[in-house]
Scaffold this motif. Structure first.
Motif: not given
Ligand code: PEP
Ligand code: MN
Length: 339
Positions: A87, A89, A95, A97, A119, A124, A160-161
């Protein structure tokens, strides 16, 4: 191991060193240089029995040549690890995290409010512990399996994870069922049976640095996980114990560039535990991004004043959102981005 003899060392001191190396059943290779003599010791993987040679008369230095952390080493794999959680992430790579959430899951309402807030702020991954017992046995001890279910629902309904701590082998299976990233807490950084068990699973793991663990020991702890075949490993600097007690821990940001110089594994920073004080979290989070961290783990709580765990170091929703806006600027300055 290479034993470097002092410039003025005598033939007799050299012979003593060689005798000692051979008594330990290693082979000694003597290399005569113009200024210095060097004795290389080979024969066994474990060079620790040779450590004490550095204090023998005539010895200047004992330098290990084979890194004890082979799989974690940048020499072994020069390409940096990027972990894909699906997804869009990722952890590692350009990038950054953002992992954020409360110290612990306290209730359905609390974890949903936390999920919405982080969020909205730009995270993420939703973090929270459910199994970690508080430092004191009379403190909040976690919602355990119920908490795991609440965490996972709150994350899912907010896109979200999840990340949660596995505090013992006993809880591993249930955490595997619910979490996207497992966390090994600072107090388990040298729990070798747990590290080995984590090495057997196929799920990303964030391994926090122990509060009294040197970087060389930290990389060996990481090696325990990698040696089991679990390569989706993230390192997390979270502060160490020093003489300084003005802050909860001393956030060792040296660790970020120092680790990145030695390993391909992603390195993130937790300034919440690293400082223990929400007023210091923002500045240290920005410093972490500036010095090369691949991401941040931040404690954020919908109502920090009434948090069961780690309230003083948790950001309120508006503080989290404001910090992420600042972090975007720092990220851009070091050619990284926060999406
Ligand atoms: C945590 O992140 O909730 C935690 C307990 O951290 P640490 O293991 O770094 O103390
Ligand atoms: Mn905490």
């Amino acid at each position: 191991m290479i034993i470097v003899m002092q410039p003025g060392s005598t033939e007799e001191q050299r012979r003593d060193v060689i005798r000692e190396i051979e008594a330990l059943e290693y082979k000694a290779h003597v290399i005569y240089g113009v200024e210095r003599t060097v004795v290389a010791c080979v024969g066994h993987e474990d060079k620790t029995p040779l450590e004490h040679l550095r204090s023998m008369p005539g010895v200047e230095q004992a330098i290990p040549i084979l890194k004890p952390f082979k799989l974690a080493s940048l020499e072994t794999s020069p390409e940096r690890t990027e972990i894909d959680l699906g997804d869009g992430v990722t952890i590692g790579g350009r990038r950054l995290t953002l992992i954020a959430g409360p110290g612990a899951v306290e209730s359905e309402e609390q974890v949903h409010a936390a999920a919405r807030a982080v969020k909205a702020g730009g995270a993420q991954i939703l973090r929270a512990t459910v199994f970690q017992p508080g430092e004191n046995p009379y403190m909040f001890q976690g919602l355990r399996e119920d908490g795991l279910r609440l965490l996972s629902e709150a994350a899912r309904s907010n896109g979200l994870k999840t990340l949660t701590e596995v505090a013992s082998i006993r809880d591993l299976d249930i955490c595997l069922e619910y979490a996207d990233v497992l966390m090994l807490g600072a107090r388990n950084c040298a729990n070798f049976p747990l590290l080995q068990e984590i090495g057997q699973v196929r799920k990303p793991v964030a391994l926090k640095r122990g509060m009294a663990i040197k970087l060389s020991e930290y990389l060996q702890a990481a090696e325990h996980v990698l040696a089991g075949g679990n390569y989706e490993l993230i390192l997390c600097e979270r502060g160490i114990r020093t003489f300084e007690d003005a802050t909860r821990f001393t956030l060792d940001l040296n660790a970020v560039p120092a680790l990145r110089a030695q390993t391909h594994l992603p390195v993130i920073v937790d300034p919440s535990h690293g400082t223990g004080d929400r007023r210091l979290v923002g500045p240290m989070a920005k410093a972490a991004v500036a010095c090369g961290a691949d991401g941040l783990m931040l404690e954020a709580h919908p109502d920090p004043q009434n948090a069961e765990l780690d309230g003083p170091q948790s950001l309120a929703p508006n503080e989290f959102e404001a910090l992420v806006a600042e972090l975007r600027k720092v990220a851009a300055a070091v050619d990284r981005e926060i999406v």
